[in-house]
Structures are given as C-alpha cells and as structure tokens.
Design a protein around this motif. Sequence first.
Motif, PDB file in Angstrom:
ATOM      1  N   LEU A  51     -62.744 -22.278  92.619  1.00 52.21           N
ATOM      2  CA  LEU A  51     -62.384 -22.614  91.239  1.00 52.21           C
ATOM      3  C   LEU A  51     -60.890 -22.870  91.100  1.00 52.21           C
ATOM      4  O   LEU A  51     -60.464 -23.791  90.390  1.00 52.21           O
ATOM      5  CB  LEU A  51     -62.820 -21.498  90.292  1.00 52.21           C
ATOM      6  N   SER A  52     -60.077 -22.069  91.766  1.00 49.73           N
ATOM      7  CA  SER A  52     -58.628 -22.238  91.695  1.00 49.73           C
ATOM      8  C   SER A  52     -58.191 -23.559  92.318  1.00 49.73           C
ATOM      9  O   SER A  52     -57.301 -24.230  91.794  1.00 49.73           O
ATOM     10  CB  SER A  52     -57.927 -21.084  92.408  1.00 49.73           C
ATOM     11  N   ALA A  53     -58.814 -23.944  93.418  1.00 50.46           N
ATOM     12  CA  ALA A  53     -58.478 -25.221  94.051  1.00 50.46           C
ATOM     13  C   ALA A  53     -58.865 -26.388  93.149  1.00 50.46           C
ATOM     14  O   ALA A  53     -58.113 -27.365  93.034  1.00 50.46           O
ATOM     15  CB  ALA A  53     -59.175 -25.336  95.403  1.00 50.46           C
ATOM     16  N   MET A  54     -60.018 -26.288  92.489  1.00 52.14           N
ATOM     17  CA  MET A  54     -60.414 -27.358  91.568  1.00 52.14           C
ATOM     18  C   MET A  54     -59.463 -27.456  90.385  1.00 52.14           C
ATOM     19  O   MET A  54     -59.096 -28.552  89.956  1.00 52.14           O
ATOM     20  CB  MET A  54     -61.851 -27.151  91.093  1.00 52.14           C
ATOM     21  N   ALA A  55     -59.024 -26.307  89.860  1.00 59.46           N
ATOM     22  CA  ALA A  55     -58.077 -26.312  88.744  1.00 59.46           C
ATOM     23  C   ALA A  55     -56.737 -26.895  89.182  1.00 59.46           C
ATOM     24  O   ALA A  55     -56.116 -27.669  88.437  1.00 59.46           O
ATOM     25  CB  ALA A  55     -57.891 -24.900  88.203  1.00 59.46           C
ATOM     26  N   ALA A  56     -56.286 -26.543  90.367  1.00 60.25           N
ATOM     27  CA  ALA A  56     -55.015 -27.066  90.870  1.00 60.25           C
ATOM     28  C   ALA A  56     -55.096 -28.567  91.129  1.00 60.25           C
ATOM     29  O   ALA A  56     -54.159 -29.304  90.806  1.00 60.25           O
ATOM     30  CB  ALA A  56     -54.625 -26.328  92.145  1.00 60.25           C
ATOM     31  N   ALA A  57     -56.200 -29.043  91.699  1.00 63.46           N
ATOM     32  CA  ALA A  57     -56.346 -30.472  91.976  1.00 63.46           C
ATOM     33  C   ALA A  57     -56.483 -31.274  90.698  1.00 63.46           C
ATOM     34  O   ALA A  57     -56.045 -32.425  90.633  1.00 63.46           O
ATOM     35  CB  ALA A  57     -57.560 -30.706  92.877  1.00 63.46           C
ATOM     36  N   HIS A  58     -57.070 -30.667  89.682  1.00 68.06           N
ATOM     37  CA  HIS A  58     -57.242 -31.366  88.400  1.00 68.06           C
ATOM     38  C   HIS A  58     -55.900 -31.633  87.729  1.00 68.06           C
ATOM     39  O   HIS A  58     -55.722 -32.656  87.071  1.00 68.06           O
ATOM     40  CB  HIS A  58     -58.142 -30.549  87.473  1.00 68.06           C
ATOM     41  N   ASP A  59     -54.939 -30.722  87.898  1.00 65.95           N
ATOM     42  CA  ASP A  59     -53.628 -30.867  87.275  1.00 65.95           C
ATOM     43  C   ASP A  59     -52.564 -30.613  88.338  1.00 65.95           C
ATOM     44  O   ASP A  59     -51.960 -29.543  88.389  1.00 65.95           O
ATOM     45  CB  ASP A  59     -53.497 -29.885  86.109  1.00 65.95           C
ATOM     46  N   LEU A  60     -52.317 -31.602  89.196  1.00 67.52           N
ATOM     47  CA  LEU A  60     -51.394 -31.429  90.316  1.00 67.52           C
ATOM     48  C   LEU A  60     -49.954 -31.199  89.877  1.00 67.52           C
ATOM     49  O   LEU A  60     -49.178 -30.595  90.606  1.00 67.52           O
ATOM     50  CB  LEU A  60     -51.463 -32.644  91.247  1.00 67.52           C
ATOM     51  N   ARG A  62     -48.896 -29.215  87.597  1.00 60.90           N
ATOM     52  CA  ARG A  62     -48.722 -27.764  87.416  1.00 60.90           C
ATOM     53  C   ARG A  62     -49.793 -27.011  88.203  1.00 60.90           C
ATOM     54  O   ARG A  62     -50.459 -26.109  87.701  1.00 60.90           O
ATOM     55  CB  ARG A  62     -48.730 -27.333  85.957  1.00 60.90           C
ATOM     56  N   ALA A  63     -49.947 -27.391  89.449  1.00 57.39           N
ATOM     57  CA  ALA A  63     -51.007 -26.849  90.311  1.00 57.39           C
ATOM     58  C   ALA A  63     -50.862 -25.343  90.523  1.00 57.39           C
ATOM     59  O   ALA A  63     -51.855 -24.617  90.484  1.00 57.39           O
ATOM     60  CB  ALA A  63     -51.011 -27.573  91.656  1.00 57.39           C
ATOM     61  N   GLU A  64     -49.652 -24.869  90.747  1.00 51.76           N
ATOM     62  CA  GLU A  64     -49.444 -23.441  91.008  1.00 51.76           C
ATOM     63  C   GLU A  64     -49.862 -22.597  89.810  1.00 51.76           C
ATOM     64  O   GLU A  64     -50.548 -21.586  89.962  1.00 51.76           O
ATOM     65  CB  GLU A  64     -47.982 -23.157  91.363  1.00 51.76           C
ATOM     66  N   ALA A  65     -49.441 -23.017  88.612  1.00 54.55           N
ATOM     67  CA  ALA A  65     -49.783 -22.254  87.405  1.00 54.55           C
ATOM     68  C   ALA A  65     -51.285 -22.289  87.147  1.00 54.55           C
ATOM     69  O   ALA A  65     -51.883 -21.274  86.774  1.00 54.55           O
ATOM     70  CB  ALA A  65     -49.031 -22.816  86.198  1.00 54.55           C
ATOM     71  N   ALA A  66     -51.918 -23.454  87.346  1.00 55.28           N
ATOM     72  CA  ALA A  66     -53.364 -23.570  87.118  1.00 55.28           C
ATOM     73  C   ALA A  66     -54.145 -22.709  88.107  1.00 55.28           C
ATOM     74  O   ALA A  66     -55.100 -22.025  87.732  1.00 55.28           O
ATOM     75  CB  ALA A  66     -53.797 -25.031  87.227  1.00 55.28           C
ATOM     76  N   ALA A  67     -53.723 -22.717  89.369  1.00 56.12           N
ATOM     77  CA  ALA A  67     -54.414 -21.914  90.388  1.00 56.12           C
ATOM     78  C   ALA A  67     -54.238 -20.426  90.124  1.00 56.12           C
ATOM     79  O   ALA A  67     -55.192 -19.647  90.234  1.00 56.12           O
ATOM     80  CB  ALA A  67     -53.904 -22.273  91.776  1.00 56.12           C
TER      81      ALA A  67
END
Length: 166
Positions: A51-60, A62-67
């Motif tokens: 899930l964290s990888a999908m969130a990070a890839a969705h918003d590259l 701000r990938a760190e914050a999303a993950a």
Amino acid sequence: MTPARWRRDEKGGVAVMTAAFGGLMCVLAALAVDGGAIALKARQMQGAADLSAMAAAHDLSRAEAAALATASANLSDVRAVTVVKGGYVADARIKPRDRFSPSAAEPNAARVELTAPAPLFFGRWILNRDSVTVRKTATAAIPGGRPQAMFSIGSRLGSLDGGLAN
C-alpha cells in the motif's frame, strides 16, 4: 540397591521417555508459536509495504510523505520507512528484481522498504530480547497507457452475456 543392580533395573523406562518427549513437544510448540507470530507480522508488513509503494508511486513529488503516512496508518509500530524513486520497465524478458532502476531520468515508480519489530513470546528467553526485526520491500509503478494488471470476480454458475442471463 547396588549400582550394578540399578543399571540392570528396567522399571520406569517409559516414564523417562515420556518426560523427554514431553519436553521436546513443549520446545516445538514454543517454536511454532514464535514462528507463527513472525510470519503473521511479515504478512501484515508486506500488505502495508504494498500500500505504501502504491501511495508513493501515485504521488512521486511527495512520495516519502505519502509512504510514511500510509505505513503509519497500517502499522502501529513501524520503525523505518525508506523510499527510493526510480524507473520501472514492464518487460517479461527482464528478471522481476531487475525491472526497477533507481537511477532513471524520469521516475515512474517507487520502491518502499519497511522495518518493524515482530514479537517473540518464548524465544525471548533464548535470545534475550522481546522482538526480532522484519524488513519488507514493495515496488509500485505508474507506467501510463493501458492497465498492466486486471482482475475479475465471479462464479461459473451464472453469467450475463449481452444482457441475457446464462
């Protein structure tokens, strides 16, 4: 009773074997409990990493914050979240572990590694610690174009084809 007579005495042999077997069964049960706890934690972590990888890839951008937000929402005891942006090539001729490249000019993917403790219940007496560290990694890409994967849910008992049942 003399020592020679004591060595020839065969009474109580079953009791000794039962005690030894009972101790062995307790050790095996303890290993099974700790192994199951570690496997369960690893499975939970893999889901959170996905899930964290999908969130990070969705918003590259701000990938760190999303993950980190996604991992923290799914794991209460996450210790570390590492995010690497890069490029992913969906080519069946390339081994899956080599499809992600962290040095891509235009990143379209993110690789996330999570680290968290898995509890020990019986192993703490042997290892002198309450947990072991588990790491899980997941990679997600937003390649654009056609979807890269699809799924369907249904049964073979009934179908709808062109508006007509079965």
